[in-house]
Design a protein around this motif. Structure first.
Motif, PDB file in Angstrom:
ATOM      1  N   PRO A  11       0.896  -1.172   0.014  1.00 33.14           N
ATOM      2  CA  PRO A  11      -0.122  -0.079  -0.035  1.00 33.14           C
ATOM      3  C   PRO A  11       0.959   1.173  -0.117  1.00 33.14           C
ATOM      4  CG  PRO A  11      -0.081  -1.078   2.217  1.00 33.14           C
ATOM      5  CD  PRO A  11       0.609  -2.022   1.101  1.00 33.14           C
ATOM      6  N   ILE A  12       0.376   2.344  -0.727  1.00 38.34           N
ATOM      7  CA  ILE A  12       1.034   3.670  -0.908  1.00 38.34           C
ATOM      8  C   ILE A  12       0.482   4.379   0.118  1.00 38.34           C
ATOM      9  CG2 ILE A  12       1.717   5.459  -2.208  1.00 38.34           C
ATOM     10  CD1 ILE A  12       1.583   3.506  -4.832  1.00 38.34           C
ATOM     11  N   ASP A  13       0.954   4.724   1.260  1.00 40.89           N
ATOM     12  CA  ASP A  13       0.361   5.543   2.336  1.00 40.89           C
ATOM     13  C   ASP A  13       0.361   6.911   1.868  1.00 40.89           C
ATOM     14  OD1 ASP A  13       0.044   3.452   4.226  1.00 40.89           O
ATOM     15  OD2 ASP A  13       2.265   3.790   4.555  1.00 40.89           O
ATOM     16  N   GLU A  14      -0.883   7.738   2.355  1.00 42.51           N
ATOM     17  CA  GLU A  14      -0.915   9.126   2.398  1.00 42.51           C
ATOM     18  C   GLU A  14       0.322   9.790   2.471  1.00 42.51           C
ATOM     19  OE1 GLU A  14      -4.017  12.368   3.826  1.00 42.51           O
ATOM     20  OE2 GLU A  14      -4.223  10.678   4.403  1.00 42.51           O
ATOM     21  N   GLY A  15       0.815  10.583   1.616  1.00 43.27           N
ATOM     22  CA  GLY A  15       2.098  11.304   1.729  1.00 43.27           C
ATOM     23  C   GLY A  15       3.301  10.302   1.407  1.00 43.27           C
ATOM     24  N   GLY A  16       3.173   9.084   0.890  1.00 45.81           N
ATOM     25  CA  GLY A  16       4.111   8.371   0.497  1.00 45.81           C
ATOM     26  C   GLY A  16       4.176   8.069  -1.033  1.00 45.81           C
ATOM     27  N   THR A 239     -10.830   2.315  11.080  1.00 44.69           N
ATOM     28  CA  THR A 239     -11.543   3.379  10.421  1.00 44.69           C
ATOM     29  C   THR A 239     -10.938   3.971   8.858  1.00 44.69           C
ATOM     30  OG1 THR A 239     -12.526   4.149  12.610  1.00 44.69           O
ATOM     31  CG2 THR A 239     -12.299   5.694  10.679  1.00 44.69           C
ATOM     32  N   ALA A 240      -9.474   4.014   9.136  1.00 48.32           N
ATOM     33  CA  ALA A 240      -8.634   4.198   7.714  1.00 48.32           C
ATOM     34  C   ALA A 240      -8.983   3.101   6.798  1.00 48.32           C
ATOM     35  CB  ALA A 240      -7.275   4.627   8.284  1.00 48.32           C
ATOM     36  N   PHE A 241      -8.762   1.853   7.369  1.00 46.16           N
ATOM     37  CA  PHE A 241      -9.192   0.772   6.325  1.00 46.16           C
ATOM     38  C   PHE A 241     -10.459   0.910   5.672  1.00 46.16           C
ATOM     39  CE2 PHE A 241      -8.827  -4.125   5.882  1.00 46.16           C
ATOM     40  CZ  PHE A 241      -8.777  -3.844   4.865  1.00 46.16           C
ATOM     41  N   ASP A 242     -11.684   1.282   6.401  1.00 39.28           N
ATOM     42  CA  ASP A 242     -12.940   1.569   6.040  1.00 39.28           C
ATOM     43  C   ASP A 242     -13.156   2.461   4.925  1.00 39.28           C
ATOM     44  OD1 ASP A 242     -14.086  -0.298   8.029  1.00 39.28           O
ATOM     45  OD2 ASP A 242     -14.491   1.589   9.523  1.00 39.28           O
ATOM     46  N   LEU A 243     -12.405   3.605   5.076  1.00 36.96           N
ATOM     47  CA  LEU A 243     -12.170   4.612   3.923  1.00 36.96           C
ATOM     48  C   LEU A 243     -11.395   4.170   2.836  1.00 36.96           C
ATOM     49  CD1 LEU A 243     -12.922   7.315   3.174  1.00 36.96           C
ATOM     50  CD2 LEU A 243     -10.934   8.200   4.405  1.00 36.96           C
ATOM     51  N   TRP A 244     -10.495   3.513   3.089  1.00 38.91           N
ATOM     52  CA  TRP A 244      -9.749   2.755   1.801  1.00 38.91           C
ATOM     53  C   TRP A 244     -10.773   1.977   0.985  1.00 38.91           C
ATOM     54  CZ3 TRP A 244      -8.135  -2.030   0.155  1.00 38.91           C
ATOM     55  CH2 TRP A 244      -7.520  -2.185  -1.004  1.00 38.91           C
ATOM     56  N   LEU A 245     -11.382   0.982   1.685  1.00 35.58           N
ATOM     57  CA  LEU A 245     -12.235   0.115   1.044  1.00 35.58           C
ATOM     58  C   LEU A 245     -13.441   0.926   0.110  1.00 35.58           C
ATOM     59  CD1 LEU A 245     -12.646  -2.696   3.599  1.00 35.58           C
ATOM     60  CD2 LEU A 245     -11.652  -2.814   1.358  1.00 35.58           C
ATOM     61  N   TYR A 257      -3.382   5.490   0.335  1.00 28.60           N
ATOM     62  CA  TYR A 257      -4.217   4.901   1.438  1.00 28.60           C
ATOM     63  C   TYR A 257      -4.260   6.007   2.361  1.00 28.60           C
ATOM     64  CZ  TYR A 257      -5.480   1.126   4.441  1.00 28.60           C
ATOM     65  OH  TYR A 257      -6.339   0.221   5.280  1.00 28.60           O
ATOM     66  N   PRO A 258      -5.569   6.290   3.031  1.00 25.76           N
ATOM     67  CA  PRO A 258      -5.826   7.227   3.801  1.00 25.76           C
ATOM     68  C   PRO A 258      -5.204   7.099   5.117  1.00 25.76           C
ATOM     69  CG  PRO A 258      -7.821   6.143   3.051  1.00 25.76           C
ATOM     70  CD  PRO A 258      -6.817   5.565   2.545  1.00 25.76           C
ATOM     71  N   SER A 259      -4.702   8.231   5.742  1.00 25.23           N
ATOM     72  CA  SER A 259      -4.344   8.233   7.148  1.00 25.23           C
ATOM     73  C   SER A 259      -5.396   7.980   8.051  1.00 25.23           C
ATOM     74  CB  SER A 259      -3.632   9.299   7.644  1.00 25.23           C
ATOM     75  OG  SER A 259      -4.330  10.517   7.409  1.00 25.23           O
ATOM     76  N   VAL A 260      -5.125   7.810   9.356  1.00 25.16           N
ATOM     77  CA  VAL A 260      -6.138   7.531  10.400  1.00 25.16           C
ATOM     78  C   VAL A 260      -6.887   9.150  10.447  1.00 25.16           C
ATOM     79  CG1 VAL A 260      -6.486   7.466  12.863  1.00 25.16           C
ATOM     80  CG2 VAL A 260      -5.197   5.791  11.644  1.00 25.16           C
ATOM     81  N   PHE A 314      -2.936   1.365   7.342  1.00 25.01           N
ATOM     82  CA  PHE A 314      -1.985   2.465   7.332  1.00 25.01           C
ATOM     83  C   PHE A 314      -0.729   2.482   7.990  1.00 25.01           C
ATOM     84  CE2 PHE A 314      -0.764   6.754   8.415  1.00 25.01           C
ATOM     85  CZ  PHE A 314      -0.466   7.229   7.187  1.00 25.01           C
ATOM     86  N   GLY A 315       0.289   2.797   7.264  1.00 25.88           N
ATOM     87  CA  GLY A 315       1.520   2.855   8.156  1.00 25.88           C
ATOM     88  C   GLY A 315       2.321   1.783   8.114  1.00 25.88           C
ATOM     89  N   ALA A 316       3.580   2.096   7.570  1.00 25.33           N
ATOM     90  CA  ALA A 316       4.562   0.677   7.581  1.00 25.33           C
ATOM     91  C   ALA A 316       4.729   0.350   8.960  1.00 25.33           C
ATOM     92  CB  ALA A 316       5.789   1.278   6.987  1.00 25.33           C
ATOM     93  N   ASP A 317       4.803   1.326   9.902  1.00 26.63           N
ATOM     94  CA  ASP A 317       5.052   0.845  11.341  1.00 26.63           C
ATOM     95  C   ASP A 317       4.160   0.004  12.008  1.00 26.63           C
ATOM     96  OD1 ASP A 317       7.626   2.085  11.375  1.00 26.63           O
ATOM     97  OD2 ASP A 317       6.915   3.801  12.405  1.00 26.63           O
TER      98      ASP A 317
END
Length: 335
Positions: A11-16, A239-245, A257-260, A314-317
């Motif tokens: 996934p390409i995180d928002e800002g990435g 919630t971020a996953f909800d929005l991505w879907l 991929y939208p952030s939290v 969201f987020g590699a970490d």
């Protein structure tokens, strides 16, 4: 004992960026290997700008070279777009360089119409899917004695081992094909999380016919999982996953991929909340122990000892924490 696998979309995180996403996938597979996960598969997605996983074979070569022991696979190659002969040679090359570590997961395409047209515009006809699967078996077995339209043709390079063959699916048709071909079956519970899935897997087991590559039926169940140290954080990530879907199901999804924070600020309309509620049935959400219990319940329902986790959050970490937390909960035997 349950074996755990990972399926990563990069996934390409928002800002990435896509380059950063692929680097994160490399770091994720190396962590998965250290923690004791069994397999690490990568996907084939086209025209989905929020994920970088478009060519699994090429990414697999990089990941296999970046690791030593974990099995590397495709989840999956969309076979109807391609020549079975070329797919066989791609995966024979992978197997030659990384013997005993390569999985070929095969699926049908449900891509956008423009993707299907672009990948197939020079073709005058398509082979039946079952014929393509039979062709793969022929090429991996070096069979030049049985009747086949390319009887004398062999896939190069010729090696002593073959990739494990897995058919991906969600319905009776794919289950019967996997059984008929004597292949492993990977059921996408994350796509159809209903009692019908158990019936589909039962059909596969009941109709399974041994092949040169597999003597007994084998089943993997794939699930979306959102795991965090606390339930509150897991719900935020969900919630971020909800929005991505919702984004990927829309006509004009953003290329990330939208952030939290973005998900919290945006919120959901009444109609979107209904979709979110339906999509939540596709996810396992909670603390490590809560998700472990859910995984064990699914494994029992499907009578399998192998579960694939899709940490598409969201987020590699956060994705790496998911692997660490589940590995601890399941007491995986890592390095």
């Amino acid at each position: 004992m349950i074996s755990l696998n990972i399926l990563d979309y990069s996934p390409i995180d928002e800002g990435g960026t896509a380059a950063a996403a692929l680097k994160q996938t490399t770091e994720l597979v190396q962590l998965a290997e250290r923690l004791g996960y069994k397999r690490f598969w990568v996907a084939e997605h086209h025209q989905v700008e929020s994920v970088a996983g478009s060519t699994p074979e090429m990414l697999m070569m990089h990941l296999a070279t970046s690791t030593e022991t974990i099995r590397i696979g495709s989840g999956g190659v969309m076979l109807p777009h391609y020549s079975a002969y070329k797919v066989a040679e791609n995966f024979r090359m992978l197997e030659a360089l990384h013997p005993g570590r390569i999985d070929l997961g095969i699926g049908r395409s449900r891509s956008y119409r423009i993707v299907n047209e672009a990948l197939n515009e020079s073709k005058t006809k398509r082979l039946p899917y079952d014929q393509q699967l039979t062709d793969l078996q022929k090429y991996f077995s070096d069979d030049i004695n049985s009747e086949h339209r390319f009887r004398s043709l062999k896939a190069m390079p010729i090696v002593e081992t073959a990739p494990e063959l897995w058919l991906l699916g969600t319905g009776q048709g794919s289950a019967r094909l996997a059984a008929e071909q004597g292949m492993g079956y990977a059921y996408a519970h994350f796509a159809k999380p209903s009692q019908q899935g158990v019936e589909v897997v039962d059909t596969y087991r009941e109709e399974f016919q041994p092949s040169p590559f597999l003597q007994e039926p084998r089943v993997i169940i794939a699930v979306f999982a959102v795991v965090a140290e606390t339930l509150e954080k897991a719900e935020e990530l969900a919630t971020a996953f909800d929005l991505w879907l919702l984004f990927v199901e829309s006509d004009s999804p953003p290329p990330y991929y939208p952030s939290v924070e973005t998900a919290k600020k945006r919120g959901f309309s009444a109609s979107e909340q209904k979709k979110v509620a339906r999509n939540r049935q596709r996810m396992l959400i909670g603390t490590p122990e809560q998700v472990k219990a859910q995984v064990e319940s699914i494994a029992e329902r499907y009578k399998t000892d192998e579960i694939t986790i899709i940490p598409n959050i969201f987020g590699a970490d956060n994705r790496m924490d998911t692997l660490r937390l589940l590995a601890g909960a399941f007491n995986l035997n890592g390095k």
